[in-house]
Design a protein around this motif. Sequence first.
Motif, PDB file in Angstrom:
ATOM      1  N   ASP A  46      -2.973 -12.570 -44.883  1.00 47.34           N
ATOM      2  CA  ASP A  46      -2.448 -13.630 -45.739  1.00 47.34           C
ATOM      3  C   ASP A  46      -2.383 -14.951 -44.986  1.00 47.34           C
ATOM      4  O   ASP A  46      -2.732 -16.004 -45.520  1.00 47.34           O
ATOM      5  CB  ASP A  46      -1.068 -13.240 -46.258  1.00 47.34           C
ATOM      6  N   GLN A  47      -1.930 -14.904 -43.717  1.00 49.67           N
ATOM      7  CA  GLN A  47      -1.885 -16.120 -42.889  1.00 49.67           C
ATOM      8  C   GLN A  47      -3.281 -16.689 -42.690  1.00 49.67           C
ATOM      9  O   GLN A  47      -3.483 -17.904 -42.748  1.00 49.67           O
ATOM     10  CB  GLN A  47      -1.257 -15.803 -41.532  1.00 49.67           C
ATOM     11  N   LEU A  48      -4.250 -15.797 -42.455  1.00 57.52           N
ATOM     12  CA  LEU A  48      -5.633 -16.231 -42.277  1.00 57.52           C
ATOM     13  C   LEU A  48      -6.153 -16.920 -43.530  1.00 57.52           C
ATOM     14  O   LEU A  48      -6.779 -17.988 -43.454  1.00 57.52           O
ATOM     15  CB  LEU A  48      -6.501 -15.018 -41.936  1.00 57.52           C
ATOM     16  N   ALA A  49      -5.869 -16.329 -44.677  1.00 59.89           N
ATOM     17  CA  ALA A  49      -6.328 -16.908 -45.946  1.00 59.89           C
ATOM     18  C   ALA A  49      -5.701 -18.280 -46.180  1.00 59.89           C
ATOM     19  O   ALA A  49      -6.381 -19.233 -46.587  1.00 59.89           O
ATOM     20  CB  ALA A  49      -5.989 -15.966 -47.097  1.00 59.89           C
ATOM     21  N   GLN A  50      -4.398 -18.396 -45.908  1.00 55.31           N
ATOM     22  CA  GLN A  50      -3.711 -19.671 -46.109  1.00 55.31           C
ATOM     23  C   GLN A  50      -4.209 -20.737 -45.135  1.00 55.31           C
ATOM     24  O   GLN A  50      -4.408 -21.900 -45.514  1.00 55.31           O
ATOM     25  CB  GLN A  50      -2.203 -19.481 -45.955  1.00 55.31           C
ATOM     26  N   ALA A  51      -4.397 -20.348 -43.856  1.00 50.66           N
ATOM     27  CA  ALA A  51      -4.875 -21.306 -42.849  1.00 50.66           C
ATOM     28  C   ALA A  51      -6.276 -21.797 -43.184  1.00 50.66           C
ATOM     29  O   ALA A  51      -6.579 -22.991 -43.051  1.00 50.66           O
ATOM     30  CB  ALA A  51      -4.855 -20.659 -41.465  1.00 50.66           C
ATOM     31  N   LEU A  52      -7.122 -20.892 -43.654  1.00 52.31           N
ATOM     32  CA  LEU A  52      -8.486 -21.264 -44.019  1.00 52.31           C
ATOM     33  C   LEU A  52      -8.480 -22.212 -45.209  1.00 52.31           C
ATOM     34  O   LEU A  52      -9.183 -23.230 -45.226  1.00 52.31           O
ATOM     35  CB  LEU A  52      -9.300 -20.008 -44.332  1.00 52.31           C
ATOM     36  N   GLY A  53      -7.644 -21.904 -46.208  1.00 54.64           N
ATOM     37  CA  GLY A  53      -7.538 -22.780 -47.375  1.00 54.64           C
ATOM     38  C   GLY A  53      -7.023 -24.159 -47.003  1.00 54.64           C
ATOM     39  O   GLY A  53      -7.541 -25.181 -47.481  1.00 54.64           O
ATOM     40  N   ALA A  54      -6.003 -24.203 -46.134  1.00 49.85           N
ATOM     41  CA  ALA A  54      -5.442 -25.488 -45.710  1.00 49.85           C
ATOM     42  C   ALA A  54      -6.452 -26.306 -44.920  1.00 49.85           C
ATOM     43  O   ALA A  54      -6.566 -27.523 -45.095  1.00 49.85           O
ATOM     44  CB  ALA A  54      -4.183 -25.248 -44.866  1.00 49.85           C
ATOM     45  N   ALA A  55      -7.206 -25.633 -44.044  1.00 53.91           N
ATOM     46  CA  ALA A  55      -8.212 -26.337 -43.251  1.00 53.91           C
ATOM     47  C   ALA A  55      -9.307 -26.916 -44.141  1.00 53.91           C
ATOM     48  O   ALA A  55      -9.729 -28.060 -43.967  1.00 53.91           O
ATOM     49  CB  ALA A  55      -8.818 -25.386 -42.208  1.00 53.91           C
ATOM     50  N   LEU A  56      -9.749 -26.124 -45.115  1.00 50.25           N
ATOM     51  CA  LEU A  56     -10.784 -26.606 -46.028  1.00 50.25           C
ATOM     52  C   LEU A  56     -10.310 -27.810 -46.832  1.00 50.25           C
ATOM     53  O   LEU A  56     -11.086 -28.709 -47.164  1.00 50.25           O
ATOM     54  CB  LEU A  56     -11.218 -25.482 -46.971  1.00 50.25           C
ATOM     55  N   ALA A  57      -9.009 -27.832 -47.128  1.00 48.98           N
ATOM     56  CA  ALA A  57      -8.465 -28.928 -47.927  1.00 48.98           C
ATOM     57  C   ALA A  57      -8.202 -30.188 -47.105  1.00 48.98           C
ATOM     58  O   ALA A  57      -8.284 -31.299 -47.634  1.00 48.98           O
ATOM     59  CB  ALA A  57      -7.160 -28.476 -48.595  1.00 48.98           C
ATOM     60  N   SER A  58      -7.899 -30.036 -45.810  1.00 51.07           N
ATOM     61  CA  SER A  58      -7.444 -31.200 -45.039  1.00 51.07           C
ATOM     62  C   SER A  58      -8.407 -31.695 -43.971  1.00 51.07           C
ATOM     63  O   SER A  58      -8.390 -32.874 -43.612  1.00 51.07           O
ATOM     64  CB  SER A  58      -6.100 -30.885 -44.368  1.00 51.07           C
TER      65      SER A  58
END
Length: 203
Positions: A46-58
């Motif tokens: 879950d942390q990996l998924a959230q970190a990847l999503g945040a990186a793609l967005a920012s």
Amino acid sequence: MNRSNVPSAKGLERLVEALRILPGVGPRSAQRMAYHLLQHDRDGADQLAQALGAALASVRRCAKCNNFTEEEVCALCRSPRRDASLLCVVETPADLAMVEQTLSYSGMYFVLMGRLSPLDGVGPRDIGLDRLQARASEGEVREVILATNFTNEGEATAHYIAEMLRARGVKASRIARGVPLGGELEYVDAGTISQALLERREI
């Protein structure tokens, strides 16, 4: 057991396929990773998924050096302590990080995010050479240091950029090749020794 009788889960299959896009990860490694995340570390997944999503967005590309940043212009390009007359051209953000770790370079950078590879359909525009040319021609840059890798593609990219800059009166240099620091000739390959002899300098 027949493969057709093995239970399948579409979500698991998609996860395995997604993990396979990582460099050096084959089908079996991707499957092991997927099983580990789902079986032993769902919180980590879950942390990996959230970190990847945040990186793609920012995370975006710096307007000056093309490296990854979360701002319009990265901290390195904004630093008044950097020598703006020197511009080091590297292939990837990882290459930039390695040059920075040497603590021997205080100039600016331009990250190509690739290298010329006609067979793969990668041309000058695909690696931002138009942006590099514009930056090198602004008048502030005195020398462009070509630090692309010593692969066939990296050499071709360095040669192309050098010719491009020479036509506009901008000085271009190439990082040297040779025997590694602390290396013993007995254990260095013949090609490296040959290049070191060719690129020898007076002391």
